[in-house]
Design a protein around this motif. Structure first.
Motif, PDB file in Angstrom:
ATOM      1  N   MET A 181       0.826  -1.202   0.000  1.00 20.74           N
ATOM      2  CA  MET A 181       0.000   0.000   0.000  1.00 20.74           C
ATOM      3  C   MET A 181       0.860   1.253   0.000  1.00 20.74           C
ATOM      4  O   MET A 181       0.576   2.221  -0.700  1.00 20.74           O
ATOM      5  CB  MET A 181      -0.950  -0.015   1.209  1.00 20.74           C
ATOM      6  N   GLN A 182       1.965   1.187   0.802  1.00 23.34           N
ATOM      7  CA  GLN A 182       2.877   2.338   0.815  1.00 23.34           C
ATOM      8  C   GLN A 182       3.457   2.572  -0.573  1.00 23.34           C
ATOM      9  O   GLN A 182       3.495   3.692  -1.069  1.00 23.34           O
ATOM     10  CB  GLN A 182       4.024   2.071   1.788  1.00 23.34           C
ATOM     11  N   LEU A 183       3.865   1.448  -1.173  1.00 16.46           N
ATOM     12  CA  LEU A 183       4.447   1.543  -2.509  1.00 16.46           C
ATOM     13  C   LEU A 183       3.474   2.136  -3.503  1.00 16.46           C
ATOM     14  O   LEU A 183       3.812   3.032  -4.291  1.00 16.46           O
ATOM     15  CB  LEU A 183       4.873   0.158  -2.998  1.00 16.46           C
ATOM     16  N   SER A 184       2.246   1.641  -3.418  1.00 11.30           N
ATOM     17  CA  SER A 184       1.268   2.121  -4.401  1.00 11.30           C
ATOM     18  C   SER A 184       0.953   3.596  -4.165  1.00 11.30           C
ATOM     19  O   SER A 184       0.757   4.351  -5.102  1.00 11.30           O
ATOM     20  CB  SER A 184       0.015   1.236  -4.400  1.00 11.30           C
TER      21      SER A 184
ATOM     22  N   GLN B 229       3.779   5.404  -5.536  1.00 12.67           N
ATOM     23  CA  GLN B 229       3.687   5.380  -6.998  1.00 12.67           C
ATOM     24  C   GLN B 229       2.693   6.410  -7.505  1.00 12.67           C
ATOM     25  O   GLN B 229       2.946   7.114  -8.465  1.00 12.67           O
ATOM     26  CB  GLN B 229       3.276   3.988  -7.460  1.00 12.67           C
ATOM     27  N   GLU B 230       1.567   6.458  -6.773  1.00 15.51           N
ATOM     28  CA  GLU B 230       0.536   7.429  -7.176  1.00 15.51           C
ATOM     29  C   GLU B 230       1.076   8.851  -7.087  1.00 15.51           C
ATOM     30  O   GLU B 230       0.890   9.654  -7.985  1.00 15.51           O
ATOM     31  CB  GLU B 230      -0.679   7.287  -6.262  1.00 15.51           C
ATOM     32  N   ALA B 231       1.757   9.107  -5.926  1.00 11.98           N
ATOM     33  CA  ALA B 231       2.300  10.454  -5.730  1.00 11.98           C
ATOM     34  C   ALA B 231       3.302  10.785  -6.830  1.00 11.98           C
ATOM     35  O   ALA B 231       3.303  11.884  -7.390  1.00 11.98           O
ATOM     36  CB  ALA B 231       2.964  10.546  -4.369  1.00 11.98           C
ATOM     37  N   LEU B 232       4.124   9.768  -7.140  1.00 12.64           N
ATOM     38  CA  LEU B 232       5.138   9.949  -8.174  1.00 12.64           C
ATOM     39  C   LEU B 232       4.493  10.269  -9.521  1.00 12.64           C
ATOM     40  O   LEU B 232       4.942  11.142 -10.265  1.00 12.64           O
ATOM     41  CB  LEU B 232       5.961   8.660  -8.272  1.00 12.64           C
TER      42      LEU B 232
END
Ligand SMILES: [Zn+2]
Length: 717
Positions: A129-132, A135-138
């Protein structure tokens, strides 16, 4: 398969009924279902496993997940089905579990069954979830950047378009200006026109057409003695609509002088007696005619040329001043004086305010030292200071323009041209010429009375009579300053005699208190310096302007050669010419080889120092607009004062010198820039690229005057 060991294992039959479970699984299910509506062990089904999940979509979502799992295992018969399930814990946290399902057989009756394993994947899920989220923020950040980049690209395209438009407009303007300058004023002299044709013949073997030859014939036969003056100068100046006839007349007077037939109504001014009050002292006051009229006397009041004007002698009055000047130098060195060494736009007025009464001497002394001349020529510093202060005291502070600040600015501009304009670097200026140039700049208007040569000539002033109307002012500046140099207090240049008696003379002079003229004139250095200075100072008479610029142009005319070209290629007919008849200087210029045309090096060498002082003398055309305007208005005031004196004496007032007819300033500036300033500075900048900042300054000031002119009403006919 899965690297973790499962929390619980269950075996359900095809209807979802529990067949077997390990102990931990049964305990956990009891614990989990304790508070819920589900009953323990016996009621534990595959479906209840799904219903225990806390899905965002509630029971409906749980049932959907269950249906999907049953369908996958028993209908589609997949090898393995996995489903992630969130579970709310009592402590308020969410645990993520993976339900992994494998098709199996009931070990008892062999009917289809399913093995269910539950894994705790909370940690893994959190990372996911953190990664996603990251990723979204990125992604969002990337999108923003992309948008920015698009915006910047658009802005760049817009700016490029704008620059292109401005460049095109600028080109049009420059083209118009060039057209205007060249179409309105043809500065080429008869000599130059002939030389151009001859040069084309020599270098490119181009035979001139009959029309060209006939045209040259007419130009030469009609030019009389004005061979070094633009063809039909008077007609050209008078027909220029932009200047107006008064400016044309004033330019003509400046460049050609008053004609012999000019009306001089003040007949009483003519000298009737040849008796002079004295001779040989070098002071102008010694040559005032005995029967001078009161009007003339009034006219000369407040002027250096006045019989009452006694220049202050700093050496006699304050013998300690030279020491003071020497002592003051180190403090000033790190401030304003440093700026004077390198700034094309040096603020001379600010410097003058900081150094009242010593502006010229301080600046010149500093630049002499800075340029290494004191060391090179072993100059006597004390005497140099004395000399410079004496010269400074010979400039009248009453003159709005021709004062010591003007002389100081000419010295500074001379220094800039020599040291930063590429002249010294070119090797075309010798050390002695450099020494001479500073000297000439400092003295070039020495004892100027604020009245021009025309005035002196038409009033038969003593100086005009003395020098037979030939550049009386310039002759006086030069002669009077040289006489100072021959006085022991001011003779700062070491004397070395020429000839076989050098050693004898040197020892003999060393012990002498006073040097005779003869001693001095025999000094090699002084003789050389003096000859350069005479050329320079006399060259500041604007009546010699076209003569000097024309000689300079023909001496250093540049011939563009194609890339890789050599002299041999462009001068086929030079093969049979003796080596001493051709002196070519090759110079890398604008990435292509140019040939500087030099026919007679010995005489041409004088042209560069002359041009240097000429440029420096009108150097205020190149400084910042505020300082330039101040000089222009001060010069106008000096002209008006001469006009006042002309009126008082009943003389015809010179063009643009009548105070009551103001408003000619802008047009006269435009005329002066067009005909004198721009071509002069351009000639230097063409030969010495590094002096381009000076030409840029001139063009900037010219544009300012043009703007003012375009806002003014049309020139009166
Ligand atoms: Zn001057």
């Amino acid at each position: 398969m899965h690297h973790q060991s499962p929390l619980h294992n269950f075996l359900f039959d095809c209807n979802g009924k529990l067949l077997h479970a390990n102990r931990a699984a049964v305990q956990a299910c009891r614990r989990d279902t304790a508070g819920s509506k589900l009953s323990p062990e016996e009621d534990m089904t595959l479906k209840s496993l799904f219903l225990m999940g806390s899905y965002p979509g509630g029971q409906e979502e749980a049932e959907e997940a269950y249906e999907e799992a049953v369908n996958a295992i028993f209908v589609l018969q997949v090898q393995c089905h996995r489903h992630n399930q969130p579970r709310s814990l009592k402590i308020g946290k969410v645990r993520w579990e993976m339900i992994e399902m494998w098709p199996m057989q009931d070990p008892v009756d062999g009917s289809p069954a399913v093995l269910v394993k539950r894994y705790n994947i909370t940690q893994q899920k959190e990372i996911e979830m953190q990664l996603s989220a990251q990723q979204e923020a990125l992604q969002r950040h990337n999108q923003a950047l992309e948008q920015d980049s698009i915006d910047m690209q658009e802005e760049r395209v817009r700016l490029e378009k704008e620059t292109l438009t401005l460049t095109q407009r600028m080109e049009v303007l420059m083209h118009d200006k060039f057209e205007h300058t060249t179409s309105n004023f043809d500065a080429e002299t008869p000599i130059e026109k002939v030389l151009n044709v001859l040069q084309a013949f020599i270098t490119q073997a181009t035979t001139p057409s009959v029309e060209t030859v006939i045209n040259l014939y007419h130009i030469l036969s009609e030019s009389g003695t004005h061979l070094r003056q633009p063809v039909a100068l008077e007609e050209q100046l008078m027909k220029d609509k932009r200047m107006g006839s008064d400016v044309g007349k004033s330019m003509l007077q400046l460049l050609q002088g008053t004609s012999a037939s000019a009306p001089a109504t003040g007949e009483t001014l003519l000298m009737k007696s040849t008796s002079f009050a004295g001779s040989g002292s070098g002071s102008a006051s010694a040559f005032i005619p005995a029967d001078i009229t009161p009007a003339f006397e009034r006219m000369l009041q407040c002027s250096c040329l006045s019989p009452h004007f006694v220049p202050q002698d700093p050496v006699c009055m304050f013998p300690w001043r030279a020491l003071l000047l020497l002592d003051c130098m180190p403090d000033l060195q790190h401030a304003v004086l440093q700026d004077a060494e390198t700034n094309w736009q040096f603020d001379i007025f600010a410097f003058a305010e900081a150094t009242p009464g010593s502006t010229l001497s301080m600046l010149t002394f500093h630049l002499y030292k800075q340029a290494g001349l004191v060391r090179e020529f072993k100059l006597d510093e004390r005497k140099l200071c004395n000399f410079l202060q004496k010269v400074e005291s010979g400039y009248s502070a009453e003159n709005p323009y021709h004062n010591s600040i003007h002389a100081a600015s000419v010295v500074q501009m001379t220094h800039m041209l020599l040291c930063h304009g590429g002249l010294i670097k070119s090797g075309l200026i010798t050390k002695t010429q450099q020494l001479s140039s500073y000297w000439s700049a400092a003295v070039h208007d020495y004892e100027h009375g604020g009245l021009n040569n025309d005035f002196l000539i038409k009033t038969s002033h003593a100086l005009a009579v003395r020098y037979n109307d030939q550049s009386p002012l310039e002759n006086h500046h030069m002669s009077a300053a040289v006489q100072l140099l021959f006085q022991p207090d001011y003779s700062y240049i070491a004397v070395r005699c020429a000839g076989p008696f050098t050693c004898f003379c040197w020892r003999w002079l060393h012990n002498k208190q006073h040097l005779s003229w003869f001693d001095m004139l025999r000094s090699e250095t002084i003789a050389h310096v003096r000859s350069v200075c005479v050329n320079q100072v006399l060259g500041t008479d604007m009546k010699r302007h076209f003569d000097i610029t024309s000689r300079f142009q023909s001496a250093f005319k540049q011939q563009p050669v194609g890339s890789g070209g050599t002299a041999a290629h462009v001068m086929p007919v030079w093969d049979n010419v003796k080596a001493e008849d051709k002196t070519l200087v090759y110079q890398h210029h604008m990435n292509s080889i140019s040939i500087m045309w030099q026919c007679d090096m010995t005489s041409d060498k004088q042209h560069i120092p002359q041009m240097v002082l000429k440029c420096a003398d009108i150097g205020h055309l190149a400084v910042d607009p505020k300082t330039h305007k101040r000089w222009a208005f001060q010069l106008e005031e000096e002209f008006f004062r001469q006009g006042d004196k002309e009126k008082e004496a009943g003389l015809a007032v010179s063009p643009l010198m009548d105070r009551s007819m103001q408003g000619g300033m802008t047009r006269s500036q435009l005329g002066f820039f067009n005909i004198v300033g721009i071509p002069l500075f351009k000639a230097i900048a063409d030969l010495f690229e590094e002096s381009q900042p000076m030409l840029d300054g001139v063009l900037a000031n010219f544009r300012q005057w043009e703007e003012i002119a375009s806002a003014q009403p049309d020139v009166p006919a």
